[in-house]
Motif scaffolding. Structure first.
Motif, mmCIF file in Angstrom:
data_model
loop_
_atom_site.group_PDB
_atom_site.id
_atom_site.type_symbol
_atom_site.label_atom_id
_atom_site.label_comp_id
_atom_site.label_asym_id
_atom_site.label_seq_id
_atom_site.Cartn_x
_atom_site.Cartn_y
_atom_site.Cartn_z
ATOM 1 N N LYS A 83 0.825 -1.211 0.000
ATOM 2 C CA LYS A 83 0.000 0.000 0.000
ATOM 3 C C LYS A 83 0.860 1.264 0.000
ATOM 4 O O LYS A 83 0.515 2.266 -0.642
ATOM 5 C CB LYS A 83 -0.936 -0.017 1.212
ATOM 6 C CG LYS A 83 -2.114 -0.988 1.039
ATOM 7 C CD LYS A 83 -3.088 -0.947 2.184
ATOM 8 C CE LYS A 83 -2.593 -1.773 3.347
ATOM 9 N NZ LYS A 83 -3.610 -1.938 4.409
ATOM 10 N N LYS A 84 1.996 1.207 0.670
ATOM 11 C CA LYS A 84 2.912 2.348 0.639
ATOM 12 C C LYS A 84 3.529 2.516 -0.757
ATOM 13 O O LYS A 84 3.750 3.631 -1.230
ATOM 14 C CB LYS A 84 4.006 2.167 1.693
ATOM 15 C CG LYS A 84 3.500 2.347 3.119
ATOM 16 C CD LYS A 84 4.634 2.299 4.117
ATOM 17 C CE LYS A 84 4.145 2.586 5.533
ATOM 18 N NZ LYS A 84 3.634 3.991 5.680
ATOM 19 N N ILE A 85 3.819 1.381 -1.413
ATOM 20 C CA ILE A 85 4.337 1.438 -2.785
ATOM 21 C C ILE A 85 3.307 2.091 -3.700
ATOM 22 O O ILE A 85 3.638 2.926 -4.552
ATOM 23 C CB ILE A 85 4.698 0.019 -3.285
ATOM 24 C CG1 ILE A 85 5.948 -0.491 -2.569
ATOM 25 C CG2 ILE A 85 4.923 0.025 -4.806
ATOM 26 C CD1 ILE A 85 6.264 -1.950 -2.843
ATOM 27 N N LYS A 86 2.029 1.732 -3.517
ATOM 28 C CA LYS A 86 0.965 2.314 -4.343
ATOM 29 C C LYS A 86 0.797 3.809 -4.082
ATOM 30 O O LYS A 86 0.419 4.568 -4.990
ATOM 31 C CB LYS A 86 -0.364 1.593 -4.076
ATOM 32 C CG LYS A 86 -0.419 0.174 -4.623
ATOM 33 C CD LYS A 86 -0.426 0.151 -6.142
ATOM 34 C CE LYS A 86 -0.668 -1.253 -6.677
ATOM 35 N NZ LYS A 86 -0.712 -1.279 -8.152
ATOM 36 N N GLN A 87 1.080 4.241 -2.854
ATOM 37 C CA GLN A 87 1.027 5.676 -2.573
ATOM 38 C C GLN A 87 2.126 6.418 -3.315
ATOM 39 O O GLN A 87 1.916 7.520 -3.820
ATOM 40 C CB GLN A 87 1.158 5.905 -1.057
ATOM 41 C CG GLN A 87 -0.053 5.455 -0.253
ATOM 42 C CD GLN A 87 0.185 5.534 1.247
ATOM 43 O OE1 GLN A 87 1.242 5.972 1.699
ATOM 44 N NE2 GLN A 87 -0.802 5.096 2.027
ATOM 45 N N LEU A 88 3.310 5.781 -3.394
ATOM 46 C CA LEU A 88 4.421 6.381 -4.137
ATOM 47 C C LEU A 88 4.185 6.304 -5.638
ATOM 48 O O LEU A 88 4.393 7.284 -6.364
ATOM 49 C CB LEU A 88 5.732 5.651 -3.810
ATOM 50 C CG LEU A 88 6.461 6.021 -2.521
ATOM 51 C CD1 LEU A 88 7.666 5.111 -2.331
ATOM 52 C CD2 LEU A 88 6.917 7.476 -2.567
ATOM 53 N N ARG A 89 3.756 5.103 -6.104
ATOM 54 C CA ARG A 89 3.585 4.853 -7.538
ATOM 55 C C ARG A 89 2.256 4.146 -7.771
ATOM 56 O O ARG A 89 2.197 2.917 -7.824
ATOM 57 C CB ARG A 89 4.737 3.988 -8.049
ATOM 58 C CG ARG A 89 6.103 4.660 -8.073
ATOM 59 C CD ARG A 89 6.246 5.516 -9.327
ATOM 60 N NE ARG A 89 5.888 4.752 -10.506
ATOM 61 C CZ ARG A 89 6.714 3.891 -11.118
ATOM 62 N NH1 ARG A 89 7.938 3.721 -10.653
ATOM 63 N NH2 ARG A 89 6.332 3.237 -12.187
ATOM 64 N N PRO A 90 1.152 4.891 -7.902
ATOM 65 C CA PRO A 90 -0.166 4.251 -8.055
ATOM 66 C C PRO A 90 -0.267 3.348 -9.285
ATOM 67 O O PRO A 90 -1.097 2.439 -9.316
ATOM 68 C CB PRO A 90 -1.124 5.455 -8.179
ATOM 69 C CG PRO A 90 -0.379 6.612 -7.590
ATOM 70 C CD PRO A 90 1.064 6.362 -7.875
ATOM 71 N N ASP A 91 0.570 3.607 -10.296
ATOM 72 C CA ASP A 91 0.452 2.883 -11.558
ATOM 73 C C ASP A 91 1.296 1.616 -11.606
ATOM 74 O O ASP A 91 1.165 0.818 -12.538
ATOM 75 C CB ASP A 91 0.874 3.789 -12.719
ATOM 76 C CG ASP A 91 2.305 4.279 -12.562
ATOM 77 O OD1 ASP A 91 2.713 4.530 -11.414
ATOM 78 O OD2 ASP A 91 3.003 4.422 -13.589
ATOM 79 N N ILE A 92 2.183 1.389 -10.643
ATOM 80 C CA ILE A 92 3.105 0.258 -10.751
ATOM 81 C C ILE A 92 2.437 -1.016 -10.244
ATOM 82 O O ILE A 92 1.847 -1.039 -9.171
ATOM 83 C CB ILE A 92 4.420 0.548 -9.976
ATOM 84 C CG1 ILE A 92 5.498 -0.465 -10.370
ATOM 85 C CG2 ILE A 92 4.203 0.528 -8.479
ATOM 86 C CD1 ILE A 92 6.879 -0.083 -9.868
ATOM 87 N N PRO A 93 2.489 -2.117 -11.009
ATOM 88 C CA PRO A 93 1.908 -3.384 -10.542
ATOM 89 C C PRO A 93 2.769 -3.982 -9.426
ATOM 90 O O PRO A 93 4.000 -3.938 -9.483
ATOM 91 C CB PRO A 93 1.933 -4.278 -11.792
ATOM 92 C CG PRO A 93 2.209 -3.357 -12.948
ATOM 93 C CD PRO A 93 2.974 -2.208 -12.395
ATOM 94 N N VAL A 94 2.102 -4.555 -8.441
ATOM 95 C CA VAL A 94 2.785 -5.227 -7.333
ATOM 96 C C VAL A 94 2.320 -6.684 -7.316
ATOM 97 O O VAL A 94 1.115 -6.959 -7.280
ATOM 98 C CB VAL A 94 2.475 -4.556 -5.981
ATOM 99 C CG1 VAL A 94 3.171 -5.317 -4.846
ATOM 100 C CG2 VAL A 94 2.913 -3.097 -5.988
ATOM 101 N N VAL A 95 3.279 -7.604 -7.350
ATOM 102 C CA VAL A 95 2.974 -9.032 -7.378
ATOM 103 C C VAL A 95 3.582 -9.690 -6.147
ATOM 104 O O VAL A 95 4.745 -9.436 -5.797
ATOM 105 C CB VAL A 95 3.545 -9.689 -8.659
ATOM 106 C CG1 VAL A 95 3.331 -11.198 -8.626
ATOM 107 C CG2 VAL A 95 2.886 -9.095 -9.895
ATOM 108 N N LEU A 96 2.798 -10.528 -5.465
ATOM 109 C CA LEU A 96 3.265 -11.267 -4.296
ATOM 110 C C LEU A 96 3.500 -12.722 -4.676
ATOM 111 O O LEU A 96 2.634 -13.378 -5.253
ATOM 112 C CB LEU A 96 2.232 -11.182 -3.166
ATOM 113 C CG LEU A 96 2.449 -12.114 -1.964
ATOM 114 C CD1 LEU A 96 3.774 -11.812 -1.271
ATOM 115 C CD2 LEU A 96 1.289 -12.013 -0.981
ATOM 116 N N LEU A 97 4.699 -13.219 -4.361
ATOM 117 C CA LEU A 97 5.015 -14.637 -4.528
ATOM 118 C C LEU A 97 5.099 -15.269 -3.151
ATOM 119 O O LEU A 97 5.797 -14.746 -2.265
ATOM 120 C CB LEU A 97 6.363 -14.821 -5.238
ATOM 121 C CG LEU A 97 6.462 -14.426 -6.708
ATOM 122 C CD1 LEU A 97 7.850 -14.761 -7.234
ATOM 123 C CD2 LEU A 97 5.415 -15.128 -7.537
#
Length: 660
Positions: A103-117
């Motif tokens: 969620k902090k990554i999305k605050q910095l970069r709303p457009d970047i995809p985040v994938v969890l492995l």
């Protein structure tokens, strides 16, 4: 088929494959422990695999990976460097867990995809149920297989390019509806492998390496939905370009709903909705309950059991058959016996004229011909095939002729404007300009190739009713065969030897051409229909400000009924053109123009002579010399209008200054 329909088909423009897949994953930030990173970077050789794929796609700057060992470090990197396109995080990433860090990554970069492995564990699965995963775009189970990383990158790139490529260009897609992380983590790599295998099939229609690299971008895209609402939205948006749907039976209705609210027959509802809209849409249901097989049969759709030992094999077979991957197989409707198999357009062009009427109508009425072509990236031709409905034609013969003619036109247009790689197994009369060898085409070959591309670019081939504007069918033997011929026969001495033209010619004609070249020439003459002109195409020929016109030899040979005799005449003509590089007049001109004889390399242009036969004689139609400036205008003529000298027959009359 009406005249307007035929005209619309004729004017369809080929797709520009270079415009596809414009948005790419360039840089990946990997948040993982040292051991997980080692698995990816060393054991999995992920960088090597991705680099290989990008080289094959003719794309520069393949994705690079940067690893950090904690989520806190990842946030610092993203603050300092905003150029990352994807974040992949393992589950254990330090004091700030992945749910909060995403969620902090999305605050910095709303457009970047985040994938969890994460590794499969019931405890982890239960924790996922309790946590807020709104900052995570996709969750995958990690089994140490590097193919999954490639799949993730492809899946996200497909999503990024879906609107422009699917809606804009007609690229096809496959919809996978599955909310089980375990199963879509297994399905997706398998489906992508099938898609890439399919891309190898439609690359057979490409004529050279550049076309192959560009057309790989036209592979079908895969769309993943994890809930009912998302699945319906994707179907409604892309339904005109769907090859088929693969769906679980039970899944949640909305994104973020708890698994306890799963609707046990949501896949059945989705199937009925899609089948009501498009009864011909292939639909594969998958379930852990074998009892659902009867339901699938009643709906007229496919079914596979999730716990089947042959799950992936059954999935592969269904996709190949129903999504029209691989060969197009025609079967007898009553017995199921295979009566025809089309591996490529050439086979399809012949089979549509031969298969039984009921088989043709069955496939045409279900759009299977167009779907097969769409899945192979043949968008303009597939669009024409969508018009094929038996109600549009007075007779089945008219339908057959329309399909065959559309394929023939496509193959002709595809062959124009490109320099095809000569392949003795696939060369045919629709390939208009081909090269044998990997060296230079030479000046004349290069100029003819440019003219060929301009004719195609501006659609001169079929611009004027009743007139076809095109080059004579041409094959160019590249200069590397000249080097091989000189080297293998020990003819290097000729460069400095003081021998007569007759001695040079005799020495060259008695030498042997490379065997691979002879085999290619034998395949070529089997498709030749007219006498052949064997023309020089040296590296210096047609150079700016250094015209070499008339310096080297040109030979004409007839086509005989004896293949070996024609091959012998062709080989002798090629060796004679090679020899003309070292004739006294050629040497003198090369030296006078400030060039070195050792730098000159000879390519060969072989062209069919345009003309007609009468009484055992072959009469070339017309020859000419065109000049963009007329230095001697008469009356109202202007110099910039240019001037052309034309004469019937060959051009000797023009070059010799005769009346034209």
């Amino acid at each position: 088929m009406t005249a307007n329909d035929s005209e619309r088909t004729r004017q369809q423009s080929p797709i520009d494959y270079g415009t596809l897949m414009q948005r790419r994953i360039r840089r990946v930030l990997l948040i993982s422990s040292s051991y997980d990173a080692y698995t990816l970077e060393e054991d999995g050789r992920i960088d090597v695999q991705i680099n290989r794929e990008y080289i094959e796609l003719n794309l520069s700057n393949p994705p690079s990976f940067r690893r950090v060992s904690s989520s806190v470090e990842a946030l610092e990197v993203l603050r300092d460097d905003p150029d990352f396109d994807l974040v992949i995080s393992m589950f254990n990433v330090g004091e700030l867990d992945v749910f909060h860090s995403s969620k902090k990554i999305k605050q910095l970069r709303p457009d970047i995809p985040v994938v969890l492995l994460l590794n499969f564990s019931r405890d982890l699965y239960r924790r996922l149920e309790r946590e807020d995963a709104s900052g995570i775009d996709y969750i995958f189970y990690w089994h140490g297989n590097a193919d999954l990383i490639l799949t993730i990158i492809k899946l996200i790139e497909d999503r990024m390019n879906a609107d422009s490529d699917i809606l804009g260009a007609g690229v096809q897609s496959i919809l996978l509806v599955e909310d089980s992380i375990k199963y879509y983590s297994t399905y997706l790599p398998t489906i992508y492998k099938l898609v890439l295998q399919q891309s190898k099939e439609f690359l057979k229609e490409a004529l050279n390496e550049q076309q192959q690299m560009l057309r790989k971008r036209a592979r079908p895209k895969i769309l993943l939905a994890t809930n009912y609402t998302e699945a319906v939205g994707l179907y409604e948006k892309y339904k005109k370009h769907l090859l088929g749907v693969i769906s679980d039976v039970g899944f949640v209705i909305h994104k973020g709903d708890p698994s306890s609210s799963e609707k046990l027959d949501a896949g059945i509802d989705l199937c009925r909705l899609i089948k009501a809209d498009n009864p011909q849409m292939p639909f594969l249901l998958q379930s852990s309950q074998e009892s659902m097989r009867a339901t699938a049969e009643s709906l007229g759709v496919g079914f596979i059991a999730k716990y089947s030992k042959t799950l992936l094999l059954e999935l592969s077979d269904y996709i190949s058959e129903e999504f029209t991957f691989g060969d197009f197989v025609f079967k007898d409707l009553a017995t199921g016996e295979v009566i025809g198999r089309a591996k490529d357009l050439r086979d399809m062009q012949h089979l549509v004229m031969e298969i039984p009427e009921d088989v043709l109508l069955y496939h045409a009425s279900r759009n299977r011909l167009s779907k097969w072509m769409y899945s192979r990236g043949l968008f303009s031709l597939a669009g024409a095939m969508r018009a094929v409905r038996n109600s549009h034609f007075a007779t089945t013969l008219e339908m057959r002729e329309f399909i065959a003619d559309a394929i023939r036109r496509y193959r002709i247009l595809q062959g124009h404007g490109v320099v095809a790689r000569f392949d003795r197994d696939t060369y045919n009369r629709y390939i208009w300009f081909a090269r044998i060898g990997d060296g230079s085409l030479g000046g004349k070959g290069r100029g003819l190739a440019f003219m060929n591309s301009m004719l195609q670019k501006h659609r001169f081939y079929d611009r004027y009713e009743g007139v076809k504007v095109q080059l004579p069918r041409t094959v160019v033997i590249a200069t590397d065969y000249f080097d091989e011929f000189i080297r293998d026969n020990g003819l290097q001495y000729v460069i400095n030897a003081d021998v007569t033209d007759e001695e040079i010619l005799s020495e060259f004609v008695s030498s042997r051409l490379p065997e691979t070249l002879v085999d290619d020439l034998r395949a070529y003459i089997r498709h030749a229909a007219r006498p052949l002109a064997v023309r020089s195409s040296s590296k210096l020929e047609d150079s700016h400000y250094q015209p070499f016109a008339g310096i080297y030899s040109t030979y004409m040979i007839p086509l005989t009924d004896n293949e070996d005799q024609t091959l012998r005449l062709l080989g002798k003509a090629i060796k004679s053109v090679y020899a003309s590089v070292y004739f006294a007049s050629s040497r003198a001109y090369i030296l006078a123009s400030g060039n070195l004889l050792s730098e000159e390399k000879m390519g060969i242009v072989i062209q069919e002579v345009c003309g007609s036969e009468d009484g055992g004689y072959y009469f070339p139609t017309v020859s000419g010399v065109a000049r963009s400036l007329n230095y001697y205008p008469i009356g109202d003529e202007k110099p910039e209008d240019g001037i052309v000298n034309l004469a019937f027959g060959l051009g000797k009359l023009i070059v010799d200054g005769g009346l034209t």
